[in-house]
Enzyme design. Sequence first.
Site, mmCIF file in Angstrom:
data_model
loop_
_atom_site.group_PDB
_atom_site.id
_atom_site.type_symbol
_atom_site.label_atom_id
_atom_site.label_comp_id
_atom_site.label_asym_id
_atom_site.label_seq_id
_atom_site.Cartn_x
_atom_site.Cartn_y
_atom_site.Cartn_z
ATOM 1 N N ASP A 53 -2.637 6.233 -3.440
ATOM 2 C CA ASP A 53 -1.252 5.702 -2.825
ATOM 3 C C ASP A 53 -0.872 4.477 -3.664
ATOM 4 O O ASP A 53 -1.408 4.151 -4.980
ATOM 5 C CB ASP A 53 -1.482 5.148 -1.511
ATOM 6 C CG ASP A 53 -2.889 4.095 -1.217
ATOM 7 O OD1 ASP A 53 -3.366 3.808 -2.239
ATOM 8 O OD2 ASP A 53 -2.714 3.427 -0.468
ATOM 9 N N ASP A 87 -5.944 2.176 -3.028
ATOM 10 C CA ASP A 87 -7.127 2.024 -2.361
ATOM 11 C C ASP A 87 -7.442 3.156 -1.512
ATOM 12 O O ASP A 87 -8.399 3.171 -0.714
ATOM 13 C CB ASP A 87 -7.097 0.812 -1.397
ATOM 14 C CG ASP A 87 -6.013 0.947 -0.462
ATOM 15 O OD1 ASP A 87 -5.160 1.828 -0.392
ATOM 16 O OD2 ASP A 87 -6.046 0.191 0.718
ATOM 17 N N ASP A 106 -1.144 1.216 -3.724
ATOM 18 C CA ASP A 106 -1.987 0.242 -4.470
ATOM 19 C C ASP A 106 -3.544 0.816 -4.635
ATOM 20 O O ASP A 106 -4.316 0.029 -5.202
ATOM 21 C CB ASP A 106 -2.260 -1.027 -3.373
ATOM 22 C CG ASP A 106 -2.826 -0.582 -2.185
ATOM 23 O OD1 ASP A 106 -3.028 0.472 -1.911
ATOM 24 O OD2 ASP A 106 -3.480 -1.855 -1.468
ATOM 25 N N SER A 143 0.731 -1.068 -0.098
ATOM 26 C CA SER A 143 0.046 -0.072 0.116
ATOM 27 C C SER A 143 0.946 1.323 -0.018
ATOM 28 O O SER A 143 1.630 1.480 -1.004
ATOM 29 C CB SER A 143 -0.859 -0.028 1.099
ATOM 30 O OG SER A 143 -1.863 0.843 0.967
#
EC number: 5.4.2.10
Length: 450
Positions: A240, A244, A242, A101
């Site tokens: 960010d 999400d 990833d 992440s």
Amino acid sequence: MGKYFGTDGVRGEANLELTPELAFKLGRFGGYVLSQHETEAPKVFVGRDTRISGEMLESALVAGLLSVGIHVYKLGVLATPAVAYLVETEGASAGVMISASHNPALDNGIKFFGGDGFKLDDEKEAEIEALLDAEEDTLPRPSAEGLGILVDYPEGLRKYEGYLVSTGTPLDGMKVALDTANGAASTSARQIFADLGAQLTVIGETPDGLNINLNVGSTHPEALQEVVKESGSAIGLAFDGDSDRLIAVDENGDIVDGDKIMYIIGKYLSEKGQLAQNTIVTTVMSNLGFHKALNREGINKAVTAVGDRYVVEEMRKSGYNLGGEQSGHVILMDYNTTGDGQLSAVQLTKIMKETGKSLSELAAEVTIYPQKLVNIRVENVMKEKAMEVPAIKVIIEKMEEEMAGNGRILVRPSGTEPLLRVMAEAPTTEEVDYYVDTITDVVRAEIGID
């Protein structure tokens, strides 16, 4: 949290803590647990972000999955929520995302999604951990005809992009600046907003395996703030690693955080009668100004512990369709099962287009109170007992009395580190400093170890 699984899957420094050996076992044992009741050959989607360690861990994880007879559909680089979406809509047994992440490039992680598209519950994680800790691997080892098949599936990304575009509205040349964090959104965000008709300026779109989240993305929006002003963009959208999370930037270069994004989307849905039970799910970290804005609009709120998994749990339990965190996780349950930065971005631009309002106008309805957070190092055993210390209880009560309802204090233990977090919000920075400093002085004197 378990021995291996934290609040968001298994994480650690790649090749030292999160090793290929562990990734192989997670593929083998995780795949078995999530597919053991399948009547047909199980299918698992696997995605990753742009970290240099991603392909190494992917290879090991995929080998583990194939070894227990699971067919693996390799998605390549794409957003975490894309994996969740594809699992749910294409009838897969499970999904796996390889990402840490918003963490730096040296870290990586492995998170699982069940066949319903949701992250695993504690019970499923415990089953996997029990197999990891067993003295012997007794799982089936099928012969050639029973092994899984590996399929490259780039179409998955295109399907996800098309789906997000279908939830938006034509942007008719709206100037949009994107920061894809040199991460997963670098393969999709430009295409999505181009298809919506935006005029684009894009940064953080040249991943090299080591620069994910490096001075870019939702945790470092400073570069995007400058780009928005220089390009005359109506909005900046920072994801960010990833994708999400979403942090937005208005046309003046000012930050619009998760609280404001939730408010804007929540008010829009409420006015259309589409906000389930007229309620937004948020965490204890949401700003007091956010709460006051919801009260003014007559929108209810449900408050959970910090962490998007707790927000999702509450949403599923009570049937809510909007929730999220100040950090930029926004869950739109009508569209996806997990936080989705690009989906939130599409909805935000749709609201701007439909209302004819600028982002600064929409965000101005929430007055964010100054907030200060201090971490105090304490013994792990004491962080849970801090509120039982008489002097700490007394000083918190005294500060709350002085606030007289025009501020907020939160003292809570860290879920992952030997820290006690002291946070306060008040109308001015001077008041915030006073409240936090007064409480932290007492906490350090009573139980601090610095």
